[in-house]
Scaffold this motif. Structure first.
Motif, PDB file in Angstrom:
ATOM      1  N   VAL B 168       0.853  -1.195   0.000  1.00  0.00           N
ATOM      2  CA  VAL B 168       0.000   0.000   0.000  1.00  0.00           C
ATOM      3  C   VAL B 168       0.894   1.253   0.000  1.00  0.00           C
ATOM      4  O   VAL B 168       0.624   2.234  -0.703  1.00  0.00           O
ATOM      5  CB  VAL B 168      -0.972  -0.005   1.207  1.00  0.00           C
ATOM      6  N   ALA B 169       2.003   1.200   0.744  1.00  0.00           N
ATOM      7  CA  ALA B 169       2.940   2.335   0.784  1.00  0.00           C
ATOM      8  C   ALA B 169       3.505   2.631  -0.600  1.00  0.00           C
ATOM      9  O   ALA B 169       3.689   3.793  -0.966  1.00  0.00           O
ATOM     10  CB  ALA B 169       4.079   2.057   1.766  1.00  0.00           C
ATOM     11  N   ASP B 170       3.780   1.570  -1.396  1.00  0.00           N
ATOM     12  CA  ASP B 170       4.283   1.778  -2.762  1.00  0.00           C
ATOM     13  C   ASP B 170       3.285   2.581  -3.581  1.00  0.00           C
ATOM     14  O   ASP B 170       3.665   3.502  -4.307  1.00  0.00           O
ATOM     15  CB  ASP B 170       4.510   0.435  -3.475  1.00  0.00           C
ATOM     16  N   VAL B 171       2.014   2.191  -3.497  1.00  0.00           N
ATOM     17  CA  VAL B 171       0.988   2.863  -4.305  1.00  0.00           C
ATOM     18  C   VAL B 171       0.849   4.318  -3.855  1.00  0.00           C
ATOM     19  O   VAL B 171       0.925   5.244  -4.669  1.00  0.00           O
ATOM     20  CB  VAL B 171      -0.377   2.135  -4.197  1.00  0.00           C
ATOM     21  N   VAL B 172       0.675   4.534  -2.540  1.00  0.00           N
ATOM     22  CA  VAL B 172       0.499   5.899  -2.029  1.00  0.00           C
ATOM     23  C   VAL B 172       1.744   6.734  -2.350  1.00  0.00           C
ATOM     24  O   VAL B 172       1.635   7.897  -2.745  1.00  0.00           O
ATOM     25  CB  VAL B 172       0.218   5.885  -0.510  1.00  0.00           C
ATOM     26  N   GLY B 173       2.925   6.141  -2.222  1.00  0.00           N
ATOM     27  CA  GLY B 173       4.182   6.845  -2.491  1.00  0.00           C
ATOM     28  C   GLY B 173       4.255   7.341  -3.926  1.00  0.00           C
ATOM     29  O   GLY B 173       4.491   8.525  -4.152  1.00  0.00           O
ATOM     30  N   VAL B 174       4.026   6.464  -4.901  1.00  0.00           N
ATOM     31  CA  VAL B 174       4.178   6.906  -6.289  1.00  0.00           C
ATOM     32  C   VAL B 174       3.036   7.818  -6.716  1.00  0.00           C
ATOM     33  O   VAL B 174       3.256   8.788  -7.447  1.00  0.00           O
ATOM     34  CB  VAL B 174       4.370   5.738  -7.307  1.00  0.00           C
ATOM     35  N   VAL B 175       1.819   7.547  -6.226  1.00  0.00           N
ATOM     36  CA  VAL B 175       0.694   8.411  -6.592  1.00  0.00           C
ATOM     37  C   VAL B 175       0.927   9.822  -6.044  1.00  0.00           C
ATOM     38  O   VAL B 175       0.788  10.809  -6.761  1.00  0.00           O
ATOM     39  CB  VAL B 175      -0.656   7.838  -6.091  1.00  0.00           C
ATOM     40  N   SER B 176       1.347   9.932  -4.763  1.00  0.00           N
ATOM     41  CA  SER B 176       1.525  11.274  -4.206  1.00  0.00           C
ATOM     42  C   SER B 176       2.734  11.964  -4.841  1.00  0.00           C
ATOM     43  O   SER B 176       2.698  13.165  -5.092  1.00  0.00           O
ATOM     44  CB  SER B 176       1.619  11.248  -2.677  1.00  0.00           C
ATOM     45  N   LEU B 177       3.791  11.188  -5.151  1.00  0.00           N
ATOM     46  CA  LEU B 177       4.950  11.796  -5.819  1.00  0.00           C
ATOM     47  C   LEU B 177       4.544  12.396  -7.176  1.00  0.00           C
ATOM     48  O   LEU B 177       4.832  13.554  -7.465  1.00  0.00           O
ATOM     49  CB  LEU B 177       6.072  10.766  -6.008  1.00  0.00           C
ATOM     50  N   MET B 178       3.846  11.599  -7.996  1.00  0.00           N
ATOM     51  CA  MET B 178       3.509  12.073  -9.333  1.00  0.00           C
ATOM     52  C   MET B 178       2.480  13.200  -9.273  1.00  0.00           C
ATOM     53  O   MET B 178       2.548  14.148 -10.052  1.00  0.00           O
ATOM     54  CB  MET B 178       3.022  10.919 -10.231  1.00  0.00           C
ATOM     55  N   ALA B 179       1.549  13.126  -8.332  1.00  0.00           N
ATOM     56  CA  ALA B 179       0.551  14.191  -8.189  1.00  0.00           C
ATOM     57  C   ALA B 179       1.240  15.503  -7.806  1.00  0.00           C
ATOM     58  O   ALA B 179       0.909  16.567  -8.325  1.00  0.00           O
ATOM     59  CB  ALA B 179      -0.495  13.807  -7.151  1.00  0.00           C
ATOM     60  N   LEU B 180       2.211  15.424  -6.899  1.00  0.00           N
ATOM     61  CA  LEU B 180       2.902  16.644  -6.466  1.00  0.00           C
ATOM     62  C   LEU B 180       3.827  17.198  -7.548  1.00  0.00           C
ATOM     63  O   LEU B 180       3.973  18.408  -7.675  1.00  0.00           O
ATOM     64  CB  LEU B 180       3.677  16.389  -5.176  1.00  0.00           C
ATOM     65  N   VAL B 181       4.450  16.278  -8.324  1.00  0.00           N
ATOM     66  CA  VAL B 181       5.294  16.726  -9.441  1.00  0.00           C
ATOM     67  C   VAL B 181       4.435  17.572 -10.384  1.00  0.00           C
ATOM     68  O   VAL B 181       4.848  18.617 -10.872  1.00  0.00           O
ATOM     69  CB  VAL B 181       5.893  15.517 -10.185  1.00  0.00           C
ATOM     70  N   ARG B 182       3.197  17.127 -10.575  1.00  0.00           N
ATOM     71  CA  ARG B 182       2.286  17.847 -11.457  1.00  0.00           C
ATOM     72  C   ARG B 182       1.810  19.146 -10.788  1.00  0.00           C
ATOM     73  O   ARG B 182       1.854  20.208 -11.407  1.00  0.00           O
ATOM     74  CB  ARG B 182       1.099  16.939 -11.745  1.00  0.00           C
TER      75      ARG B 182
END
Lengths: 186, 187
Positions: B168-182
């Motif tokens: 679950v941490a992997d999913v939340v980690g990459v989703v929040s990273l990419m959302a913030l990059v945007r």
């Protein structure tokens, strides 16, 4: 405030060490950048592959810790029947899950319309990296657990926190090598 | 007859490893759909393993500590204010803040040393602190729920809860990273 402070004092140094080691996995990932673009689906399988690696190595290490404490496995590097069963179970699991990851990554590419995925490439990379990382990780975990235990320390406490990080680094290196080999073949 | 059986290890581990692999594939799909951005800003690739590792660890720490507290009876299996729970949450969140800052520093410094093009330092710090904040809050909440569930069902958190919280941490980690990059218009 006492308990929270204790968690911080013990937790932060351990986390900082893990993060520092994890930088190696990041470097391997960066050095694969051009392959990530060329091989559709490669990036899909990486998190799943590292999860699988961590889960399987983590449970292998914790079984080994228990078996050493209970005297089921002797602290010496010999291939006893008990160790053999543990290794067989670990290898079978890694093989099955690597195949599953390869096929699933391909299926997801088709389903979501990512461009030109190749089933043989993606399955071969996953399978080869699965075999390679299993051999490396079981060797590393077995040798270090026996070493730690024979020094009178508890492998669960001393090794436990680092198994996942070791798995990420070994897993990424195995993926890197598998991409080189499979890329050379195809 | 041996104590350990390869078949038993395989059969007992297969379901939970498969669940965590499937959740991991979700994280992979998020990454694959951003492949162009990630390849053009390789610094982002360097952030992924340490951020995911960090998120997974907070999940492991909080769920293992809570499972122990539940077994000892110092926390009841209910969502209610409790000093032991509060101390645990505060401690883990403090580690999360310090670790996020450390990820920013360590990844920035090592990328600069190795000649990997970096982002401006203030962007790296903001990115890591925000991803670390979102990640630790979600994962701590997931860990609390998983610990209470594992206690209620009598599962050993080492065998069931840990593989789930880490993926679950992997999913939340990459989703929040990419959302913030945007959101931060980095790409």
């Amino acid at each position: 405030m006492g308990e929270a402070r204790r968690i911080f004092a013990q937790g932060f140094p351990a986390e900082a060490i893990a993060i520092t080691l994890e930088l190696l996995a990041g470097f391997v990932l960066v050095s694969m950048a051009s392959s990530l673009e060329k091989i559709t689906g490669l990036l899909i399988l990486i998190p799943a592959f590292l999860e699988m690696r961590g889960d399987i190595s983590g449970s292998y290490a914790s079984r080994l810790g228990t078996a050493l404490h209970q005297g089921i496995i002797a602290p010496e590097l010999t291939l006893s029947d008990e160790l053999k069963q543990n290794l067989l179970g670990t290898y079978a699991l890694a093989l099955a899950e690597s195949l599953l990851i390869g096929f699933a990554a391909y299926a997801v590419c088709l389903l979501l319309g990512f461009p030109n995925p190749s089933l043989p490439t993606i399955v071969a990379i996953s399978l080869l990296a699965g075999v390679l990382s299993s051999v490396l990780m079981t060797g590393l975990v077995t040798a270090s657990a026996i070493f730690v235990y024979s020094r009178g320390l508890d492998p669960d406490t001393v090794l436990g926190p680092y198994i996942n990080t070791m798995g990420d680094v070994v897993g990424m290196l195995s993926l890197f090598l598998a991409v080189l080999v499979v890329g050379g073949w195809l | 007859m041996t104590v350990y059986s390869a078949k038993k290890i395989f059969v007992e581990s297969m379901p939970v490893v498969t669940v965590s692999v499937v959740i991991g594939l979700v994280a992979g799909v998020v990454l694959e759909s951003w492949v162009k951005t990630l390849v053009s800003i390789p610094f982002l690739l360097m952030l992924i393993p340490p951020l995911n590792k960090m998120g997974g660890d907070f999940g492991i720490v909080i769920s293992s500590r809570l499972s122990t507290a539940l077994h000892l009876g110092t926390v009841r299996p209910k969502l209610e204010p409790n000093p032991v729970l509060t101390q645990n949450l505060l401690g883990v969140l403090a580690v999360a803040l310090a670790s996020s800052a450390y990820v920013a520093l360590a990844v920035y410094a090592s990328a600069a040393l190795a000649g990997v093009p970096t982002l401006p330092p203030h962007q790296v710090l903001i990115l890591c602190m925000l991803v670390g904040g979102v990640l630790s809050l979600t994962i701590v909440a997931t860990g609390v729920v998983c610990a209470i569930a594992s206690y209620a069902y009598g599962w050993d958190p080492d065998n069931t809860v840990i593989p789930i919280v880490t993926s679950v941490a992997d999913v939340v980690g990459v989703v929040s990273l990419m959302a913030l990059v945007r959101a931060l218009a980095i790409a």
